[in-house]
Design a protein around this motif. Structure first.
Motif, mmCIF file in Angstrom:
data_model
loop_
_atom_site.group_PDB
_atom_site.id
_atom_site.type_symbol
_atom_site.label_atom_id
_atom_site.label_comp_id
_atom_site.label_asym_id
_atom_site.label_seq_id
_atom_site.Cartn_x
_atom_site.Cartn_y
_atom_site.Cartn_z
ATOM 1 N N GLY A 4 40.699 16.342 20.260
ATOM 2 C CA GLY A 4 41.329 17.617 19.908
ATOM 3 C C GLY A 4 40.980 18.048 18.491
ATOM 4 N N LEU A 5 40.930 17.091 17.585
ATOM 5 C CA LEU A 5 40.575 17.397 16.197
ATOM 6 C C LEU A 5 39.136 17.874 16.099
ATOM 7 N N LEU A 6 38.237 17.247 16.863
ATOM 8 C CA LEU A 6 36.845 17.666 16.875
ATOM 9 C C LEU A 6 36.703 19.093 17.401
ATOM 10 N N ILE A 7 37.421 19.413 18.451
ATOM 11 C CA ILE A 7 37.368 20.770 19.010
ATOM 12 C C ILE A 7 37.918 21.786 18.018
ATOM 13 N N LYS A 8 38.995 21.445 17.327
ATOM 14 C CA LYS A 8 39.550 22.345 16.307
ATOM 15 C C LYS A 8 38.554 22.564 15.179
ATOM 16 N N ALA A 9 37.860 21.501 14.767
ATOM 17 C CA ALA A 9 36.864 21.630 13.696
ATOM 18 C C ALA A 9 35.720 22.538 14.137
ATOM 19 N N LEU A 10 35.256 22.385 15.370
ATOM 20 C CA LEU A 10 34.182 23.243 15.878
ATOM 21 C C LEU A 10 34.639 24.701 15.976
ATOM 22 N N LEU A 14 33.061 28.079 14.046
ATOM 23 C CA LEU A 14 32.742 29.363 14.676
ATOM 24 C C LEU A 14 33.388 30.529 13.932
ATOM 25 N N VAL A 15 34.626 30.358 13.503
ATOM 26 C CA VAL A 15 35.303 31.413 12.745
ATOM 27 C C VAL A 15 34.575 31.668 11.428
ATOM 28 N N ILE A 16 34.262 30.600 10.708
ATOM 29 C CA ILE A 16 33.591 30.740 9.412
ATOM 30 C C ILE A 16 32.208 31.348 9.575
ATOM 31 N N GLU A 17 31.474 30.925 10.606
ATOM 32 C CA GLU A 17 30.137 31.481 10.854
ATOM 33 C C GLU A 17 30.208 32.952 11.251
ATOM 34 N N GLY A 18 31.274 33.355 11.898
ATOM 35 C CA GLY A 18 31.398 34.734 12.350
ATOM 36 C C GLY A 18 31.800 35.718 11.267
ATOM 37 N N ILE A 19 32.398 35.250 10.195
ATOM 38 C CA ILE A 19 32.884 36.144 9.137
ATOM 39 C C ILE A 19 31.772 37.009 8.546
ATOM 40 N N PRO A 20 30.637 36.429 8.104
ATOM 41 C CA PRO A 20 29.588 37.293 7.537
ATOM 42 C C PRO A 20 28.999 38.265 8.561
ATOM 43 N N LEU A 21 28.885 37.829 9.815
ATOM 44 C CA LEU A 21 28.353 38.710 10.847
ATOM 45 C C LEU A 21 29.263 39.905 11.084
ATOM 46 N N PHE A 22 30.562 39.697 10.975
ATOM 47 C CA PHE A 22 31.525 40.779 11.169
ATOM 48 C C PHE A 22 31.605 41.697 9.946
#
Length: 63
Positions: A4-10, A14-22
């Motif tokens: 569960g921790l690994l999935i939360k980290a991934l 995704l959120v951090i990677e999406g910020i500049p694109l948005f």
């Protein structure tokens, strides 16, 4: 390790990677083009440095 921790980290990645694109899609495109023009050796070294930095920061935060 907790799956569960690994999935939360991934998900956080995704959120951090999406910020500049948005927020700045044109600048993100320009940055991607610059990365695409970099030699393979430079990309490998950059990837290695980023992995070591990330692992080091995780170790520091764990202590």
């Amino acid at each position: 390790m907790d799956l569960g921790l690994l999935i939360k980290a991934l998900c956080l990645v995704l959120v951090i990677e999406g910020i500049p694109l948005f927020l700045a899609p044109n600048r993100a495109r320009e940055a991607a083009l610059q990365v695409a023009r970099m030699p393979g050796r430079t990309l490998r070294i950059l990837g290695l440095v980023l992995m070591i930095l990330g692992a080091g920061l995780l170790l520091l935060m764990r202590s």
